[in-house]
Structures are given as structure tokens and as C-alpha cells.
Write a protein that holds these residues in place. Structure first.
Motif, mmCIF file in Angstrom:
data_model
loop_
_atom_site.group_PDB
_atom_site.id
_atom_site.type_symbol
_atom_site.label_atom_id
_atom_site.label_comp_id
_atom_site.label_asym_id
_atom_site.label_seq_id
_atom_site.Cartn_x
_atom_site.Cartn_y
_atom_site.Cartn_z
ATOM 1 N N MET A 248 0.836 -1.193 0.000
ATOM 2 C CA MET A 248 0.000 0.000 0.000
ATOM 3 C C MET A 248 0.877 1.252 0.000
ATOM 4 N N PRO A 249 0.753 2.120 -1.008
ATOM 5 C CA PRO A 249 1.576 3.333 -1.030
ATOM 6 C C PRO A 249 1.196 4.287 0.095
ATOM 7 N N ALA A 250 2.079 5.240 0.362
ATOM 8 C CA ALA A 250 1.861 6.170 1.466
ATOM 9 C C ALA A 250 0.554 6.939 1.316
ATOM 10 N N SER A 251 0.220 7.322 0.088
ATOM 11 C CA SER A 251 -1.011 8.093 -0.125
ATOM 12 C C SER A 251 -2.249 7.289 0.227
ATOM 13 N N ARG A 252 -2.272 6.003 -0.119
ATOM 14 C CA ARG A 252 -3.421 5.151 0.207
ATOM 15 C C ARG A 252 -3.496 4.926 1.722
ATOM 16 N N ARG A 253 -2.360 4.778 2.362
ATOM 17 C CA ARG A 253 -2.355 4.601 3.815
ATOM 18 C C ARG A 253 -3.019 5.802 4.500
#
Length: 461
Positions: A248-253
Motif C-alpha cells: 500500500m503506497p503512502a497516499s493510500r495509507r
């Protein structure tokens, strides 16, 4: 040119080994000579009264041992020039279980000696303290070491008074779920860790399935679930997800955190593979520490023999609550293993072990990409597993059964699914093989099985 009369050596443990051993014996005795033909695989299966997959497995091994060659128009024949080492080798292919995600154990990690030296160091450097029961939250030294180990993923070391040392991630997950989701529900991706399924089944906690994409759980699906089902918690495996391998990329987190905060949903962050990432991503617990329970086991980045997991709780009060919950099942981590893990972190050994394992996993993923180049699968370049789509002529259950009958254990998607529709895919653990050669051998066999027409195997599931 004579045609070989197939047989199975009676001294062999497995039928496929017996076919190869019979080939070796007949070549050594002069019954078979270079250029002699082998019957088609289906004819061998018919004459021996065995299934085709066993014969395919035997021929794969015979080819690997350089005993046979296939030529267009000539079929399969005994190789024209055989080397003595090839003739002297027995069939090496035995059953290989690729169902469990286990970190590989490369020689560079030197785990055997590290464990011996680690235990000896602890016992020689202390009194009977490490042979007694310890605090349910873990020793002060172990908690301090845990904060040091987790510092890279948190940006800074989490406070030791928010950290608990547990005897494995599964027991911690069970205790957390019983603590925060009793008489409520949990949501997770449509494909999720089977350990969560077993925990929720034991605690009678409903699980809501959330749609997933290439970046993990779909935010709109989570938002909708929060509005309609009001779950107590969401379960996430944000780094190299089990089974999908998605990170999961930082933006989705950040988006998932925002939704959880708006709807008062706790986050269970199960992050056993974070140490395998090339670039450190922020732990969700570092973004939303007050609503996140972060679980970090050493079993996946070092060895399953080290049953130690660090749990960062939302508050120091939650540490005490979790310790109380754990006392009902697994009250404390093994004092001896906890001490070994602490010593390895403090002297730097654990970092070297994790690095060697990461490099070995990278090498194994390269082998997988080479052997399975004709098939679609998802994987992280340093992950311990891959997620393979089976071809259209198969179902995941049928192909898993075929692989099992051929001696290779893999896991169908149904083991991970919590949704009505299940994809036709399987999970393979690359770390379970004892070495790269055995792994490549198993993957070559799976590649051949994937090419098999479904009707020819006789598999019924």
C-alpha cells in the motif's frame, strides 16, 4: 534404435523417483543406449497404470539430470552424450511444501550458529533470570530493543511504554481482536490472511469483505462499509500483503487512516514483511498512533524459530489491557527467545540476518520470473511469496490438487477469500525450498503442469 519398456524401480519411495531410477539403472547396465527412444508420456502412464502427472514429473527430473532430450520429429530419446555425474545421480525431486510463507535460510545468514551462540551468550551471561517467568509486557530491555528495531518504519523510536513483547504475531492478533472487536465486526480485504479468518471464527466475529485494487483496499469500499456495517476495526497487511503481495503506497495509507478516524474505527496493522521493503514506508501506526495496533513479528524477517513479536499499542493503558488479554492464552514471550532477540538487535546481528534473507528472497524472485515467464503473477522483488493466476482451463482448487498429487504444495485462493467470488489464483512460498536449485526444480514442474490440458490429468475436486 530400441524403445524403452517403462518400469518403476521397486526400491524407490515415490513412483516418479522409481521411473527415473529405472532409467538410470537401465542406462548404467547398457539396456538403454544413446538414441534409444522413450514412449510418449501418456503411453508410459497407460503401461504403468499411473496418472500422467507422475510421468510428467519423472520426465522433468530426467531432463534436469541430463538423461534425456526431446527433438522435433524424434520424440524423447536417451541423450547422445551422457556424463558420469549425471548417470551417478539419483532422482533428487521429493515432495516440497510451498504452502507456508517461510523466510529462506541462506548460508550467509548463518542462522544455525547465530542461534547456538545467541542462546549460549544469554545463558552464560545471566543467572536463572531467563529461566523464569517474565513480565507479561516483556522485559524492559526487550521493550527498549523493540523500539530500536521499529524506529525506521515509525520515523523515530516509538515510546517503550506503548510496546508489548508477545510470543508470536498470531497470539497477539487473537488477543487484540478479542479486546477491541468482541460483540462487533471487522472488515478486511476480499483476500486476507487465513489466521485472521480463524481468529474471527473462534471469537464469532463477523468479517466484512472490502474490494481491493493494485494499491490495496479500495477507500470507497471501506467508507461504504463504515456507513452500513459500522465495523469495530479494519485489518491491514500494508507491506507485501498476504496473499496478494500488494504494498500500500503512502497516499493510500493516509486515505484509509482518514476514513477510520472519521468513523471511529480501530486499525490492526499486521506488518511482518516491512523489513523486506527496499524503501521504508511510514507505518500506519506512525500516522495514526491513537487508533492503531501495530504487530511486527520476527518470524518472517529472520526465522520462525524466533517466536517474538513486538506490538505497538495506541496507549500505555492499552498495553496493560492487551497483556491482561494475553494472559488467558499465551501470557508472555519465551524469556530465552526474547533475550536472544534483544541481544541480536543490540549487537546488530539481526540487521545482518534480515539483509541476507532479503537478498536471498530477491534471488529467488528472479528465478521465479525466469521459470514462470509465460504466466501472470504478482510479487514483490524481495518478497517470500508470489500470487499466481492459473490459466483458463483450470480452477485454482483443481490446479492445487494436481500440484499436490505431483508433490508440490501450494494454496488456492479459497483459503484467503472472505467474499462470495473467489479468483482463480494460488499462492506459492519461495522461501520454503531448502535452496535455489530445489526451488527452480519445483517451479519448472509447476510450469509444465500449468501447460497441461485439464482433461488429461484426471483431477476431480
Amino acid at each position: 534404435m530400441s524403445v524403452w519398456k517403462p518400469r518403476i524401480a521397486t526400491s524407490s519411495r515415490y513412483k516418479h523417483q522409481g521411473i527415473v531410477d529405472a532409467l538410470v539403472a537401465d542406462i548404467n547396465s547398457g539396456v538403454l543406449k544413446p538414441g534409444d527412444a522413450l514412449p510418449p508420456q501418456r503411453e508410459i502412464a497407460r503401461q504403468l497404470g499411473i496418472d500422467l502427472t507422475t510421468v510428467t514429473r519423472a520426465m522433468t527430473e530426467a531432463h534436469r539430470l541430463d538423461l534425456i532430450e526431446a527433438k522435433v520429429g524424434s520424440g524423447t530419446t536417451i541423450k547422445g552424450s551422457l556424463t558420469q555425474p549425471a548417470l551417478g545421480m539419483a532422482s533428487l525431486l521429493t515432495d516440497l511444501d510451498l504452502t507456508m510463507i517461510i523466510p529462506p535460510q541462506p548460508p550467509e545468514a548463518d542462522l544455525h550458529n547465530h542461534l547456538i551462540e545467541g542462546v549460549s551468550h544469554v545463558l552464560n551471561g545471566a543467572s536463572s533470570h531467563f529461566l523464569s517467568y517474565q513480565e507479561s509486557t516483556g522485559t524492559e530491555a526487550a521493550r527498549a530493543a523493540g523500539t530500536k528495531w521499529l524506529a525506521p518504519r515509525f520515523g523515530e523510536a516509538p515510546s517503550a511504554d506503548r510496546l508489548l513483547v508477545a510470543g508470536g504475531a498470531q497470539s497477539a492478533l487473537f488477543a487484540i481482536c478479542s479486546l477491541i472487536a468482541a460483540r462487533g465486526s471487522i472488515c478486511a480485504g476480499t483476500l486476507t490472511y487465513p489466521g485472521l479468518k480463524s481468529v474471527c471464527s473462534a471469537l464469532d466475529i463477523p468479517i466484512h469483505a472490502l474490494a481491493m485494487d493494485r494499491n490495496g483496499i479500495v477507500p470507497d469500499a471501506f467508507e461504504s462499509c463504515c456507513k452500513t456495517s459500522r465495523p469495530k476495526a479494519i485489518y491491514l497487511c500494508p507491506s507485501i500483503d498476504n496473499p496478494t503481495t500488494v504494498t500500500m503506497p503512502a497516499s493510500r495509507r493516509q486515505i484509509i487512516v482518514s476514513i477510520a478516524q472519521r468513523h471511529d474505527v480501530m486499525i490492526i496493522e499486521d506488518d511482518p514483511y516491512a523489513e523486506l521493503l527496499d524503501t521504508s514506508l511510514p507505518a500506519i501506526a506512525s500516522i495514526a498512533p491513537d487508533i492503531t495496533w501495530h504487530i511486527a513479528t520476527l518470524s518472517k524477517c529472520a526465522t520462525p524459530a524466533l517466536r517474538v513479536a513486538y506490538v505497538v499499542c495506541p496507549s500505555s493503558l492499552d498495553v496493560l489491557k492487551l497483556a491482561s488479554s494475553l494472559r488467558a492464552s499465551n501470557p508472555t514471550a519465551s524469556p530465552l527467545l526474547m533475550a536472544v532477540a534483544t541481544a541480536w538487535i543490540n549487537d546488530g546481528s539481526l540487521y545482518g540476518i534480515a539483509h541476507a534473507i532479503r537478498e536471498e528472497s530477491q534471488a529467488r524472485q528472479i528465478i521465479a520470473r525466469k521459470v514462470l515467464k509465460n504466466w501472470h503473477f504478482s510479487a514483490h522483488p524481495a518478497g517470500h511469496h508470489l500470487w499466481l493466476d492459473v490459466p483458463v482451463q483450470w480452477s485454482a482448487a483443481e490446479f492445487s490438487a494436481l500440484a499436490r498429487r505431483s508433490g508440490i504444495g501450494i494454496v488456492p485462493a479459497s483459503a484467503f477469500s472472505i467474499a462470495p467470488a473467489t479468483p482463480e489464483a494460488v499462492r506459492l512460498s519461495l522461501g520454503a525450498a531448502p535452496d535455489r536449485g530445489r526451488l527452480e526444480q519445483a517451479l519448472v514442474l509447476l510450469d509444465r503442469l500449468l501447460h497441461e490440458p485439464r482433461f488429461a490429468t484426471g483431477i476431480i475436486v
